[in-house]
Scaffold this motif. Structure first.
Motif, PDB file in Angstrom:
ATOM      1  N   UNK A  26       0.813  -1.206   0.000  1.00 55.99           N
ATOM      2  CA  UNK A  26       0.000   0.000   0.000  1.00 55.99           C
ATOM      3  C   UNK A  26       0.854   1.268   0.000  1.00 55.99           C
ATOM      4  N   UNK A  27       2.045   1.213  -0.542  1.00 49.04           N
ATOM      5  CA  UNK A  27       2.950   2.345  -0.476  1.00 49.04           C
ATOM      6  C   UNK A  27       2.602   3.437  -1.473  1.00 49.04           C
ATOM      7  N   UNK A  28       1.918   3.111  -2.551  1.00 49.69           N
ATOM      8  CA  UNK A  28       1.609   4.115  -3.550  1.00 49.69           C
ATOM      9  C   UNK A  28       0.107   4.213  -3.758  1.00 49.69           C
ATOM     10  N   UNK A  29      -0.306   5.377  -4.160  1.00 48.70           N
ATOM     11  CA  UNK A  29      -1.702   5.614  -4.485  1.00 48.70           C
ATOM     12  C   UNK A  29      -1.814   5.724  -5.991  1.00 48.70           C
ATOM     13  N   UNK A  30      -2.792   5.061  -6.544  1.00 49.95           N
ATOM     14  CA  UNK A  30      -2.992   5.065  -7.984  1.00 49.95           C
ATOM     15  C   UNK A  30      -4.210   5.917  -8.301  1.00 49.95           C
ATOM     16  N   UNK A  31      -4.062   6.856  -9.233  1.00 45.01           N
ATOM     17  CA  UNK A  31      -5.179   7.686  -9.650  1.00 45.01           C
ATOM     18  C   UNK A  31      -6.073   6.867 -10.569  1.00 45.01           C
ATOM     19  N   UNK A  32      -7.369   6.885 -10.299  1.00 46.16           N
ATOM     20  CA  UNK A  32      -8.328   6.105 -11.067  1.00 46.16           C
ATOM     21  C   UNK A  32      -9.197   7.056 -11.865  1.00 46.16           C
ATOM     22  N   UNK A  34     -12.541   7.530 -14.476  1.00 47.53           N
ATOM     23  CA  UNK A  34     -13.821   6.894 -14.755  1.00 47.53           C
ATOM     24  C   UNK A  34     -13.790   6.123 -16.076  1.00 47.53           C
ATOM     25  N   UNK A  35     -13.216   6.702 -17.117  1.00 49.05           N
ATOM     26  CA  UNK A  35     -13.207   6.044 -18.422  1.00 49.05           C
ATOM     27  C   UNK A  35     -12.408   4.752 -18.420  1.00 49.05           C
ATOM     28  N   UNK A  36     -11.263   4.747 -17.717  1.00 47.38           N
ATOM     29  CA  UNK A  36     -10.440   3.538 -17.714  1.00 47.38           C
ATOM     30  C   UNK A  36     -10.992   2.481 -16.774  1.00 47.38           C
ATOM     31  N   UNK A  37     -11.677   2.893 -15.727  1.00 42.82           N
ATOM     32  CA  UNK A  37     -12.225   1.939 -14.768  1.00 42.82           C
ATOM     33  C   UNK A  37     -13.519   1.312 -15.264  1.00 42.82           C
ATOM     34  N   UNK A  38     -14.429   2.141 -15.735  1.00 40.43           N
ATOM     35  CA  UNK A  38     -15.746   1.654 -16.119  1.00 40.43           C
ATOM     36  C   UNK A  38     -15.944   1.569 -17.620  1.00 40.43           C
ATOM     37  N   UNK A  39     -14.968   1.994 -18.391  1.00 45.98           N
ATOM     38  CA  UNK A  39     -15.146   2.057 -19.833  1.00 45.98           C
ATOM     39  C   UNK A  39     -15.904   3.318 -20.196  1.00 45.98           C
ATOM     40  N   UNK A  40     -16.254   3.440 -21.423  1.00 48.36           N
ATOM     41  CA  UNK A  40     -16.973   4.616 -21.898  1.00 48.36           C
ATOM     42  C   UNK A  40     -18.419   4.565 -21.413  1.00 48.36           C
TER      43      UNK A  40
END
Length: 146
Positions: A26-32, A34-40
């Motif tokens: 858990x050392x890094x935080x990843x930016x999420x 909407x388009x890449x997570x849920x698709x278009x």
């Protein structure tokens, strides 16, 4: 201190507790996004301005993907012929699926919901004041059925 068989040393007697965030993964935080997570996600978006001047007339201007310049100059997309409006007063533009307004170094500034701003996101029913002109920002977002 407690020494484990793998050579790790823990400050207390709690078993299987990692000594740092890095070891736990858990050392890094990843930016999420909407388009890449849920698709278009198909969203129908419609935004428009209701321009209310000194008289009782109201003009409705639909916004698109192109920026709109507001000012006194005839070259502006929305021309406001008032002395307290700069030639190139403000611009409204679409960025990351959200409309924003930005002051273009005007003399009298812009106000959104009574607060002087240089640049800000616009939300449904925001009231913009440029000189003596009030502009209501309206936005409709709805999911499209595919």
């Amino acid at each position: 201190m407690d020494k484990k068989s793998d050579g790790s040393i823990y400050a207390d007697n709690t078993d299987d507790r990692p000594s740092s965030e890095e070891e736990s993964g858990f050392a890094t935080t990843v930016e999420v996004f909407r388009k890449t997570t849920f698709g278009e996600i198909p969203i129908k978006q419609r935004a428009y301005l209701e321009v209310m001047g000194l008289d009782d007339n109201k003009e409705v201007i639909e916004l698109g993907e192109e920026e709109v310049i507001i000012g006194r100059s005839p070259e502006c997309g929305i021309q406001l012929s008032f002395k307290n409006v700069s030639r190139m007063h403000a611009r409204i533009f679409l960025s990351n699926e959200e409309y924003q307004i930005e002051d273009l170094n005007s003399t009298n500034g812009i106000y959104v919901n009574g607060i002087k701003v240089v640049k800000c996101l616009l939300r449904d029913h925001d009231q913009i004041e440029i000189g003596k002109v009030k502009i209501l920002f309206n936005e409709e977002k709805m999911l499209q059925r595919t």
